[in-house]
Motif scaffolding. Structure first.
Motif, short mmCIF file in Angstrom:
data_model
loop_
_atom_site.label_atom_id
_atom_site.label_comp_id
_atom_site.label_asym_id
_atom_site.label_seq_id
_atom_site.Cartn_x
_atom_site.Cartn_y
_atom_site.Cartn_z
N GLN A 1 0.84 -1.19 0.00
CA GLN A 1 0.00 0.00 0.00
C GLN A 1 0.87 1.25 0.00
O GLN A 1 2.06 1.19 0.30
CB GLN A 1 -0.90 0.03 1.24
N VAL A 2 0.27 2.35 -0.34
CA VAL A 2 0.97 3.62 -0.31
C VAL A 2 0.08 4.63 0.40
O VAL A 2 -1.14 4.59 0.27
CB VAL A 2 1.31 4.10 -1.74
N ARG B 1 5.64 2.87 -0.62
CA ARG B 1 6.11 2.02 -1.71
C ARG B 1 6.96 2.86 -2.65
O ARG B 1 7.07 4.05 -2.49
CB ARG B 1 4.94 1.40 -2.46
N SER C 1 7.45 3.88 -9.37
CA SER C 1 7.01 2.69 -10.10
C SER C 1 5.54 2.73 -10.49
O SER C 1 5.04 1.79 -11.10
CB SER C 1 7.29 1.44 -9.27
N TYR C 2 4.83 3.81 -10.15
CA TYR C 2 3.41 3.82 -10.49
C TYR C 2 2.94 5.18 -10.98
O TYR C 2 3.53 6.21 -10.71
CB TYR C 2 2.55 3.35 -9.32
N TRP D 1 4.57 7.02 -14.74
CA TRP D 1 5.58 6.81 -13.72
C TRP D 1 6.77 7.77 -13.84
O TRP D 1 7.34 8.20 -12.85
CB TRP D 1 6.09 5.37 -13.79
N ARG E 1 -1.90 4.64 -8.87
CA ARG E 1 -2.24 3.47 -9.67
C ARG E 1 -1.05 2.54 -9.68
O ARG E 1 0.05 2.94 -10.06
CB ARG E 1 -2.58 3.90 -11.10
N PHE E 2 -1.22 1.29 -9.28
CA PHE E 2 -0.11 0.36 -9.19
C PHE E 2 0.18 -0.25 -10.56
O PHE E 2 0.08 -1.44 -10.79
CB PHE E 2 -0.38 -0.68 -8.12
N ASN E 3 0.55 0.65 -11.44
CA ASN E 3 0.80 0.39 -12.84
C ASN E 3 1.52 1.64 -13.34
O ASN E 3 1.27 2.72 -12.84
CB ASN E 3 -0.54 0.21 -13.57
N ARG E 4 2.39 1.48 -14.31
CA ARG E 4 3.20 2.63 -14.73
C ARG E 4 2.48 3.61 -15.65
O ARG E 4 2.98 4.72 -15.86
CB ARG E 4 4.46 2.14 -15.43
N SER F 1 -4.91 3.45 -4.29
CA SER F 1 -4.75 4.17 -3.04
C SER F 1 -5.17 5.61 -3.24
O SER F 1 -4.89 6.20 -4.28
CB SER F 1 -3.29 4.14 -2.56
#
Length: 124
Positions: A1-2, A27, A31-32, A53, A99-102, A113
């Protein structure tokens, strides 16, 4: 999590400027992708801007294009929303999201998050 913490909101007259900041921790920030969304009283949450990113790709909603600019500083783990020529209709709570994606997205369901939000009020 962030964890995300927004700051920089406030009361401003129409035509004025504000810079929102969103500090991230927890995090690897670089990277996101990140995004800004807003929700006015009694309205649905809406997309404002997103950045990838590296900061090399951005996308802004038509309603803010030419007035708002999203940027990021990966060394400071911070994303910004520079807002110029503010209008009363920009009044809302502004949220940053990770967003946990670049890559960029304008869909709030793509972001995992969220910060607590910061109020922006533009007086006429």
């Amino acid at each position: 999590q962030v964890q995300l913490v927004e700051s920089g909101g406030g009361l401003v007259q129409a035509g004025g400027s504000l810079r929102l900041s969103c500090a991230a921790s927890g995090r690897t920030f670089s990277s996101y992708a990140m995004g800004w969304f807003r929700q006015a009283l009694g309205k649905e949450r809406e997309f404002v801007a997103t950045i990838n990113w590296s900061g090399g790709d951005t996308y802004h909603a038509d309603s803010v294009k030419g007035r708002f600019t999203i940027s990021r500083d990966n060394a400071k783990n911070t994303v910004y929303l520079h807002m110029n020529s503010l209008k009363p209709e920009d009044t809302a709570v502004y949220y940053c999201a990770a967003r946990f994606n670049r890559f960029i997205s304008s869909r709030d369901t793509d972001f995992g998050s969220w910060g607590q939000g910061t109020q922006v009020t533009v007086s006429s």
